[in-house]
Design a protein around this motif. Structure first.
Motif, PDB file in Angstrom:
ATOM      1  N   ILE A 127       0.790  -0.974  -0.274  1.00  0.00           N
ATOM      2  CA  ILE A 127       0.265  -0.156   0.164  1.00  0.00           C
ATOM      3  C   ILE A 127       0.731   1.450   0.118  1.00  0.00           C
ATOM      4  O   ILE A 127       0.783   2.414  -0.599  1.00  0.00           O
ATOM      5  CB  ILE A 127      -1.615  -0.364   0.770  1.00  0.00           C
ATOM      6  N   GLY A 128       1.805   1.144   0.624  1.00  0.00           N
ATOM      7  CA  GLY A 128       2.588   2.392   0.947  1.00  0.00           C
ATOM      8  C   GLY A 128       2.883   3.106  -0.205  1.00  0.00           C
ATOM      9  O   GLY A 128       2.996   4.504  -0.926  1.00  0.00           O
ATOM     10  N   PRO A 129       3.984   2.338  -1.155  1.00  0.00           N
ATOM     11  CA  PRO A 129       4.652   2.592  -3.030  1.00  0.00           C
ATOM     12  C   PRO A 129       3.452   3.188  -3.608  1.00  0.00           C
ATOM     13  O   PRO A 129       3.775   4.540  -4.146  1.00  0.00           O
ATOM     14  CB  PRO A 129       5.115   1.272  -2.710  1.00  0.00           C
ATOM     15  N   MET A 130       2.466   2.447  -3.572  1.00  0.00           N
ATOM     16  CA  MET A 130       1.038   2.561  -4.565  1.00  0.00           C
ATOM     17  C   MET A 130       0.836   4.138  -3.691  1.00  0.00           C
ATOM     18  O   MET A 130       0.637   4.924  -4.511  1.00  0.00           O
ATOM     19  CB  MET A 130       0.532   1.149  -3.721  1.00  0.00           C
ATOM     20  N   MET A 131       0.311   3.878  -2.519  1.00  0.00           N
ATOM     21  CA  MET A 131      -0.015   5.578  -2.207  1.00  0.00           C
ATOM     22  C   MET A 131       0.334   6.861  -2.475  1.00  0.00           C
ATOM     23  O   MET A 131       0.234   7.853  -3.085  1.00  0.00           O
ATOM     24  CB  MET A 131      -0.205   5.150  -0.452  1.00  0.00           C
ATOM     25  N   GLY A 132       2.157   6.525  -1.913  1.00  0.00           N
ATOM     26  CA  GLY A 132       3.009   7.103  -1.628  1.00  0.00           C
ATOM     27  C   GLY A 132       3.007   7.341  -3.778  1.00  0.00           C
ATOM     28  O   GLY A 132       3.335   9.448  -3.864  1.00  0.00           O
ATOM     29  N   ALA A 133       3.129   6.832  -4.205  1.00  0.00           N
ATOM     30  CA  ALA A 133       3.184   7.326  -6.130  1.00  0.00           C
ATOM     31  C   ALA A 133       1.401   7.914  -6.457  1.00  0.00           C
ATOM     32  O   ALA A 133       1.828   9.117  -7.022  1.00  0.00           O
ATOM     33  CB  ALA A 133       3.525   5.781  -6.961  1.00  0.00           C
ATOM     34  N   LEU A 134       0.320   7.657  -5.776  1.00  0.00           N
ATOM     35  CA  LEU A 134      -0.495   8.453  -5.968  1.00  0.00           C
ATOM     36  C   LEU A 134      -0.768   9.500  -6.048  1.00  0.00           C
ATOM     37  O   LEU A 134      -0.720  11.037  -6.514  1.00  0.00           O
ATOM     38  CB  LEU A 134      -1.971   7.583  -5.810  1.00  0.00           C
ATOM     39  N   LEU A 135       0.192   9.700  -4.398  1.00  0.00           N
ATOM     40  CA  LEU A 135      -0.741  11.334  -4.047  1.00  0.00           C
ATOM     41  C   LEU A 135       0.719  11.899  -4.363  1.00  0.00           C
ATOM     42  O   LEU A 135       0.916  13.035  -4.672  1.00  0.00           O
ATOM     43  CB  LEU A 135      -0.168  11.071  -2.276  1.00  0.00           C
ATOM     44  N   ALA A 136       1.807  12.029  -4.678  1.00  0.00           N
ATOM     45  CA  ALA A 136       3.252  12.512  -4.926  1.00  0.00           C
ATOM     46  C   ALA A 136       2.312  12.586  -6.830  1.00  0.00           C
ATOM     47  O   ALA A 136       2.742  14.505  -6.990  1.00  0.00           O
ATOM     48  CB  ALA A 136       4.129  11.754  -5.394  1.00  0.00           C
ATOM     49  N   GLY A 137       1.806  12.143  -7.536  1.00  0.00           N
ATOM     50  CA  GLY A 137       0.598  12.398  -9.160  1.00  0.00           C
ATOM     51  C   GLY A 137       0.228  13.155  -9.090  1.00  0.00           C
ATOM     52  O   GLY A 137      -0.276  14.209  -9.635  1.00  0.00           O
ATOM     53  N   ILE A 138      -0.789  13.635  -7.804  1.00  0.00           N
ATOM     54  CA  ILE A 138      -1.681  14.659  -7.328  1.00  0.00           C
ATOM     55  C   ILE A 138      -1.644  15.488  -6.373  1.00  0.00           C
ATOM     56  O   ILE A 138      -1.979  16.673  -7.151  1.00  0.00           O
ATOM     57  CB  ILE A 138      -2.966  13.231  -6.191  1.00  0.00           C
ATOM     58  N   ILE A 139      -0.637  15.344  -5.541  1.00  0.00           N
ATOM     59  CA  ILE A 139      -0.268  16.828  -5.070  1.00  0.00           C
ATOM     60  C   ILE A 139       0.922  17.167  -5.384  1.00  0.00           C
ATOM     61  O   ILE A 139       1.146  18.157  -5.636  1.00  0.00           O
ATOM     62  CB  ILE A 139      -0.941  16.668  -3.342  1.00  0.00           C
ATOM     63  N   ASP A 140       1.909  16.600  -4.367  1.00  0.00           N
ATOM     64  CA  ASP A 140       3.172  16.636  -5.007  1.00  0.00           C
ATOM     65  C   ASP A 140       4.312  16.286  -4.128  1.00  0.00           C
ATOM     66  O   ASP A 140       4.113  15.602  -3.414  1.00  0.00           O
ATOM     67  CB  ASP A 140       3.626  18.212  -5.274  1.00  0.00           C
ATOM     68  N   TYR A 141       5.543  15.980  -3.989  1.00  0.00           N
ATOM     69  CA  TYR A 141       6.139  15.557  -2.984  1.00  0.00           C
ATOM     70  C   TYR A 141       6.397  15.600  -1.537  1.00  0.00           C
ATOM     71  O   TYR A 141       5.856  15.177  -0.861  1.00  0.00           O
ATOM     72  CB  TYR A 141       7.906  15.344  -3.609  1.00  0.00           C
ATOM     73  N   ARG A 142       5.830  16.801  -1.546  1.00  0.00           N
ATOM     74  CA  ARG A 142       6.250  17.668  -0.182  1.00  0.00           C
ATOM     75  C   ARG A 142       4.679  17.740  -0.208  1.00  0.00           C
ATOM     76  O   ARG A 142       4.504  17.457   1.550  1.00  0.00           O
ATOM     77  CB  ARG A 142       6.914  19.060  -0.416  1.00  0.00           C
ATOM     78  N   GLY A 143       3.809  17.346  -0.288  1.00  0.00           N
ATOM     79  CA  GLY A 143       2.487  16.685  -0.033  1.00  0.00           C
ATOM     80  C   GLY A 143       2.389  15.971   1.012  1.00  0.00           C
ATOM     81  O   GLY A 143       1.640  15.640   1.909  1.00  0.00           O
TER      82      GLY A 143
END
Length: 182
Positions: free
Chosen positions: A138-154
């Motif tokens: 879940i972690g990497p999938m969620m991280g990739a999704l969030l980084a694509g939607i909000i950004d790395y810092r978010g």
């Protein structure tokens, strides 16, 4: 086991974009892959250095307390990670998150041992391992999704919120258990 799942999710959430974030911090030039490798390895190095000592400290001050401290530290580190301006700051924060990691999963496992009847320990640890494995998915999938939607810092901020919610829930459970004992 939910705690194990959340902790492992948080630990692995930054994996998909860490190198890309480092590339931005390095302004797209320099030994990006080498620096990225060092920074990615740093939490594991910190964990190796301190895990046994944190276990000893946990034996003296209590496992629940050390888990709460490590979660609080994780919240602070992930918030600070969202505002770093260079790779050295990120490296230092990744070292500190490794210190927190060294307390979290062993602390949760210790709590499981203390709370589980002896005849169920194998089953409970199997569930805990499954939760840890699922968190690694879940972690990497969620991280990739969030980084694509909000950004790395978010994504670092979301990670901090995830750990903060876990900390609050654990504190509420601990407080409820203390009231039941008295």
């Amino acid at each position: 086991m939910l705690t194990t799942l959340i902790i492992q999710t948080a630990i692995t959430m930054v994996n998909p974009f860490l190198t890309l974030f480092i590339r931005e911090l390095m302004h797209f030039h320099g030994p990006i892959t080498m620096v990225s490798g060092v920074i990615a390895a740093t939490p594991g190095f910190a964990t190796v250095l301190i895990a046994a000592k944190l276990g000893d400290i946990g034996d003296h001050i209590g496992t629940a307390r050390i888990i709460k401290i490590a979660l609080g530290l994780g919240v602070i580190v992930f918030i600070l990670s969202a505002i770093v301006t260079n790779v050295w700051q990120l490296w230092g924060l990744r070292f500190i998150i490794g210190l927190a990691d060294a307390a979290l999963l062993p602390g949760v496992q210790t709590m499981l041992i203390k709370m589980t009847p002896k005849e169920s320990v194998g089953t409970i640890f199997s569930y805990s391992q499954s939760a840890q494995g699922f968190g690694s998915v879940i972690g990497p999938m969620m991280g990739a999704l969030l980084a694509g939607i909000i950004d790395y810092r978010g994504t670092f901020v979301v990670n901090a919120v995830l750990l903060l919610v876990t900390l609050i829930v654990l504190m509420m459970i601990h407080r409820a258990n203390e009231k039941l004992k008295s």
